[in-house]
Design a protein around this motif. Structure first.
Motif, PDB file in Angstrom:
ATOM      1  N   VAL A 194       0.854  -1.186   0.000  1.00 29.66           N
ATOM      2  CA  VAL A 194       0.000   0.000   0.000  1.00 29.66           C
ATOM      3  C   VAL A 194       0.891   1.237   0.000  1.00 29.66           C
ATOM      4  CG1 VAL A 194      -1.686   1.358   1.309  1.00 29.66           C
ATOM      5  CG2 VAL A 194      -1.935  -1.137   1.148  1.00 29.66           C
ATOM      6  N   ASP A 195       0.766   2.039  -1.037  1.00 31.56           N
ATOM      7  CA  ASP A 195       1.437   3.339  -1.098  1.00 31.56           C
ATOM      8  C   ASP A 195       0.376   4.377  -0.732  1.00 31.56           C
ATOM      9  OD1 ASP A 195       3.131   5.424  -1.522  1.00 31.56           O
ATOM     10  OD2 ASP A 195       3.308   5.174  -3.690  1.00 31.56           O
ATOM     11  N   PRO A 196       0.359   4.855   0.513  1.00 33.29           N
ATOM     12  CA  PRO A 196      -0.739   5.703   0.999  1.00 33.29           C
ATOM     13  C   PRO A 196      -0.575   7.157   0.569  1.00 33.29           C
ATOM     14  CG  PRO A 196       0.823   5.353   2.756  1.00 33.29           C
ATOM     15  CD  PRO A 196       1.362   4.597   1.559  1.00 33.29           C
ATOM     16  N   ILE A 197      -0.925   7.458  -0.659  1.00 32.59           N
ATOM     17  CA  ILE A 197      -0.673   8.782  -1.233  1.00 32.59           C
ATOM     18  C   ILE A 197      -1.655   9.796  -0.645  1.00 32.59           C
ATOM     19  CG2 ILE A 197      -0.597  10.111  -3.385  1.00 32.59           C
ATOM     20  CD1 ILE A 197       0.214   7.475  -4.784  1.00 32.59           C
ATOM     21  N   LEU A 198      -1.111  10.673   0.194  1.00 31.71           N
ATOM     22  CA  LEU A 198      -1.935  11.654   0.910  1.00 31.71           C
ATOM     23  C   LEU A 198      -1.365  13.069   0.867  1.00 31.71           C
ATOM     24  CD1 LEU A 198      -2.653   9.482   4.088  1.00 31.71           C
ATOM     25  CD2 LEU A 198      -4.337  10.101   2.335  1.00 31.71           C
ATOM     26  N   GLY A 199      -0.048  13.207   0.700  1.00 33.00           N
ATOM     27  CA  GLY A 199       0.545  14.536   0.703  1.00 33.00           C
ATOM     28  C   GLY A 199       2.049  14.459   0.557  1.00 33.00           C
ATOM     29  N   ASP A 200       2.718  15.614   0.642  1.00 35.74           N
ATOM     30  CA  ASP A 200       4.174  15.671   0.520  1.00 35.74           C
ATOM     31  C   ASP A 200       4.649  17.028   1.027  1.00 35.74           C
ATOM     32  OD1 ASP A 200       6.715  14.799  -0.044  1.00 35.74           O
ATOM     33  OD2 ASP A 200       6.543  14.952  -2.215  1.00 35.74           O
ATOM     34  N   ASN A 201       5.902  17.090   1.426  1.00 34.65           N
ATOM     35  CA  ASN A 201       6.531  18.338   1.868  1.00 34.65           C
ATOM     36  C   ASN A 201       5.724  19.048   2.957  1.00 34.65           C
ATOM     37  OD1 ASN A 201       8.777  18.176   0.080  1.00 34.65           O
ATOM     38  ND2 ASN A 201       7.440  18.846  -1.597  1.00 34.65           N
ATOM     39  N   GLY A 202       5.142  18.260   3.863  1.00 39.22           N
ATOM     40  CA  GLY A 202       4.429  18.836   4.996  1.00 39.22           C
ATOM     41  C   GLY A 202       3.015  19.279   4.730  1.00 39.22           C
ATOM     42  N   GLU A 203       2.515  19.057   3.515  1.00 43.15           N
ATOM     43  CA  GLU A 203       1.163  19.491   3.155  1.00 43.15           C
ATOM     44  C   GLU A 203       0.367  18.334   2.571  1.00 43.15           C
ATOM     45  OE1 GLU A 203      -0.135  22.382   3.806  1.00 43.15           O
ATOM     46  OE2 GLU A 203       1.715  23.315   4.545  1.00 43.15           O
ATOM     47  N   GLU A 204      -0.957  18.378   2.767  1.00 41.46           N
ATOM     48  CA  GLU A 204      -1.831  17.368   2.179  1.00 41.46           C
ATOM     49  C   GLU A 204      -2.089  17.700   0.709  1.00 41.46           C
ATOM     50  OE1 GLU A 204      -3.615  19.597   4.575  1.00 41.46           O
ATOM     51  OE2 GLU A 204      -2.131  18.760   5.937  1.00 41.46           O
ATOM     52  N   TYR A 205      -2.394  16.660  -0.076  1.00 42.82           N
ATOM     53  CA  TYR A 205      -2.855  16.877  -1.441  1.00 42.82           C
ATOM     54  C   TYR A 205      -4.309  17.347  -1.412  1.00 42.82           C
ATOM     55  CZ  TYR A 205       1.315  14.384  -3.078  1.00 42.82           C
ATOM     56  OH  TYR A 205       2.607  14.005  -3.338  1.00 42.82           O
ATOM     57  N   PRO A 206      -4.785  17.974  -2.509  1.00 43.20           N
ATOM     58  CA  PRO A 206      -6.146  18.545  -2.513  1.00 43.20           C
ATOM     59  C   PRO A 206      -7.260  17.553  -2.198  1.00 43.20           C
ATOM     60  CG  PRO A 206      -4.890  19.417  -4.351  1.00 43.20           C
ATOM     61  CD  PRO A 206      -4.039  18.348  -3.728  1.00 43.20           C
ATOM     62  N   MET A 207      -7.072  16.278  -2.533  1.00 38.61           N
ATOM     63  CA  MET A 207      -8.151  15.306  -2.313  1.00 38.61           C
ATOM     64  C   MET A 207      -8.193  14.814  -0.875  1.00 38.61           C
ATOM     65  SD  MET A 207      -5.343  13.491  -2.701  1.00 38.61           S
ATOM     66  CE  MET A 207      -4.578  11.913  -2.257  1.00 38.61           C
ATOM     67  N   TYR A 208      -7.245  15.267  -0.021  1.00 39.16           N
ATOM     68  CA  TYR A 208      -7.155  14.758   1.344  1.00 39.16           C
ATOM     69  C   TYR A 208      -8.386  15.115   2.167  1.00 39.16           C
ATOM     70  CZ  TYR A 208      -5.541  13.942   6.103  1.00 39.16           C
ATOM     71  OH  TYR A 208      -5.437  13.492   7.400  1.00 39.16           O
ATOM     72  N   THR A 209      -8.881  14.131   2.883  1.00 41.30           N
ATOM     73  CA  THR A 209      -9.864  14.344   3.950  1.00 41.30           C
ATOM     74  C   THR A 209      -9.463  13.423   5.097  1.00 41.30           C
ATOM     75  OG1 THR A 209     -11.379  12.579   3.230  1.00 41.30           O
ATOM     76  CG2 THR A 209     -11.724  14.787   2.276  1.00 41.30           C
ATOM     77  N   GLU A 210      -9.939  13.732   6.292  1.00 35.14           N
ATOM     78  CA  GLU A 210      -9.661  12.842   7.418  1.00 35.14           C
ATOM     79  C   GLU A 210     -10.317  11.479   7.182  1.00 35.14           C
ATOM     80  OE1 GLU A 210      -7.546  13.331   9.758  1.00 35.14           O
ATOM     81  OE2 GLU A 210      -7.144  15.459   9.448  1.00 35.14           O
ATOM     82  N   GLY A 211     -11.441  11.477   6.459  1.00 40.24           N
ATOM     83  CA  GLY A 211     -12.101  10.215   6.133  1.00 40.24           C
ATOM     84  C   GLY A 211     -11.257   9.356   5.222  1.00 40.24           C
ATOM     85  N   LEU A 212     -10.636   9.971   4.193  1.00 41.35           N
ATOM     86  CA  LEU A 212      -9.754   9.224   3.298  1.00 41.35           C
ATOM     87  C   LEU A 212      -8.554   8.695   4.076  1.00 41.35           C
ATOM     88  CD1 LEU A 212      -8.820   8.222   0.536  1.00 41.35           C
ATOM     89  CD2 LEU A 212      -7.839  10.490   0.106  1.00 41.35           C
ATOM     90  N   CYS A 213      -8.010   9.500   4.979  1.00 44.01           N
ATOM     91  CA  CYS A 213      -6.868   9.067   5.780  1.00 44.01           C
ATOM     92  C   CYS A 213      -7.242   7.847   6.622  1.00 44.01           C
ATOM     93  CB  CYS A 213      -6.400  10.214   6.671  1.00 44.01           C
ATOM     94  SG  CYS A 213      -4.831   9.893   7.509  1.00 44.01           S
ATOM     95  N   GLU A 214      -8.436   7.833   7.166  1.00 47.61           N
ATOM     96  CA  GLU A 214      -8.881   6.687   7.957  1.00 47.61           C
ATOM     97  C   GLU A 214      -9.005   5.436   7.083  1.00 47.61           C
ATOM     98  OE1 GLU A 214      -9.522   4.496  11.115  1.00 47.61           O
ATOM     99  OE2 GLU A 214      -9.059   6.643  11.233  1.00 47.61           O
ATOM    100  N   LYS A 215      -9.481   5.604   5.840  1.00 46.66           N
ATOM    101  CA  LYS A 215      -9.550   4.466   4.913  1.00 46.66           C
ATOM    102  C   LYS A 215      -8.149   3.947   4.594  1.00 46.66           C
ATOM    103  CE  LYS A 215     -14.067   4.717   4.205  1.00 46.66           C
ATOM    104  NZ  LYS A 215     -14.994   3.670   4.717  1.00 46.66           N
ATOM    105  N   MET A 216      -7.190   4.874   4.439  1.00 54.50           N
ATOM    106  CA  MET A 216      -5.809   4.456   4.185  1.00 54.50           C
ATOM    107  C   MET A 216      -5.260   3.666   5.366  1.00 54.50           C
ATOM    108  SD  MET A 216      -4.579   5.264   1.205  1.00 54.50           S
ATOM    109  CE  MET A 216      -4.647   6.463  -0.139  1.00 54.50           C
ATOM    110  N   ARG A 217      -5.651   4.048   6.571  1.00 56.05           N
ATOM    111  CA  ARG A 217      -5.221   3.285   7.751  1.00 56.05           C
ATOM    112  C   ARG A 217      -5.761   1.857   7.685  1.00 56.05           C
ATOM    113  NH1 ARG A 217      -6.949   8.340  10.765  1.00 56.05           N
ATOM    114  NH2 ARG A 217      -5.013   9.551  10.995  1.00 56.05           N
ATOM    115  N   SER A 218      -7.003   1.704   7.243  1.00 54.64           N
ATOM    116  CA  SER A 218      -7.596   0.371   7.116  1.00 54.64           C
ATOM    117  C   SER A 218      -6.833  -0.459   6.094  1.00 54.64           C
ATOM    118  CB  SER A 218      -9.069   0.483   6.710  1.00 54.64           C
ATOM    119  OG  SER A 218      -9.822   1.119   7.716  1.00 54.64           O
ATOM    120  N   LEU A 219      -6.429   0.178   4.979  1.00 49.72           N
ATOM    121  CA  LEU A 219      -5.632  -0.531   3.973  1.00 49.72           C
ATOM    122  C   LEU A 219      -4.263  -0.898   4.524  1.00 49.72           C
ATOM    123  CD1 LEU A 219      -6.484   1.585   0.795  1.00 49.72           C
ATOM    124  CD2 LEU A 219      -7.173  -0.781   1.233  1.00 49.72           C
TER     125      LEU A 219
END
Length: 287
Positions: free
Chosen positions: A105-130
């Motif tokens: 799983v490559d959990p693509i969420l952000g880079d350089n200290g910032e989130e990408y535009p599609m980031y939500t806390e809900g998506l982050c929680e789904k990435m944790r499940s993966l």
């Protein structure tokens, strides 16, 4: 021949996602089985691009593959545009992932200290499940902090990291890697870490953390940040994983491969959005 199901988008320009994964996995002697999550004219770093979301088709493709008795040896998940796609990918893993299936799983969420535009806390929680179902996860440092702490605390810790000297910074990253492996019960490779050395030079580091301890794999940094380097890196790891190669061996192979590709890219003066010139070095990955 072993097979890897790759759940990622397909971008016509930018040498990332499926366009990067398929040649790498293929040259390493593993069949690449792409399941596109979206089709783009070009990767999202460009000023303009066409985007066609394939979320509605993932279940249809899964159904056809299931009827054919498809059972991959590995599953590799990359960019996911939102919570719906993440849910479909989790369904895929539950349906096709067996006891011996290797999952990256490559959990693509952000880079350089910032989130990408599609980031939500809900998506982050789904990435944790993966991540909890993965054999290996490959976050960059920003993504590691987001997975562990969420947006607000990740920002605070990123600022703290930026104020540390080299030795303290390395210790803090090592603690992060240890916590990733403990929290998600998987091997983690924190990728693409800029390390400012005492002599003023900059290294690019990758930290492997798992049951066998920790290991740094570093190389001198050249050029800037290029599209698709994370996808190329993860593809080498995933192909190696299904072939039984130790993670540290695959990481070192990926670093050598990318260092040469980035060197050629700098010499050519290629724009970062175009990706790196990796094609002439694919033969070095052949096993």
């Amino acid at each position: 021949m072993k097979k890897i199901a790759i759940l990622n988008d397909l971008s016509g320009l930018g040498k990332c996602s499926l366009a990067a994964a398929i040649p790498v996995i293929s040259v390493m002697g593993v069949q690449a089985c792409p399941l596109p999550t979206a089709i783009l004219s070009a990767q999202t770093g460009f000023d303009s691009y066409y985007y066609d979301d394939y979320s509605a088709h993932i279940s249809e493709i899964m159904g056809e593959w299931d009827k054919m008795g498809f059972r991959p040896d590995g599953v590799y998940t990359g960019f996911l545009a939102g919570e719906t796609q993440a849910e479909r990918v989790l369904e895929f893993i539950l349906k096709f992932g067996k006891e011996n299936t290797k999952i990256l799983v490559d959990p693509i969420l952000g880079d350089n200290g910032e989130e990408y535009p599609m980031y939500t806390e809900g998506l982050c929680e789904k990435m944790r499940s993966l991540a909890k179902r993965a054999s290996v996860i490959t976050p960059n440092l920003t993504e590691a902090l987001l997975l562990l702490y969420g947006r607000e605390e990740a920002h605070r810790k990123w600022k703290e990291f930026g104020e540390m000297e080299e030795a303290g910074f390395r210790r803090a990253v090592e603690e992060t890697g240890t916590e990733l492996s403990r929290r998600f019960r998987t091997e983690s490779v924190v990728t693409g870490i800029d390390i400012l050395c005492a002599d003023g030079t900059v290294e690019i580091g990758n930290l492997i953390s798992g049951a066998l301890g920790q290991e740094w794999v570093t190389a001198p940094k050249e050029g800037g940040s290029y599209s698709g380097t994370g996808d190329l890196f993860a593809s080498v790891l995933c192909a190696g994983m299904v072939k039984g190669t130790a993670t540290a061996v695959s990481v070192k192979k990926a670093v050598r491969f990318l260092s040469k590709a980035i060197h050629d890219t700098v010499l050519e003066g290629t724009d970062r959005n175009e990706g790196v010139c990796f094609e002439n070095h694919l033969y070095e990955l052949h096993e």
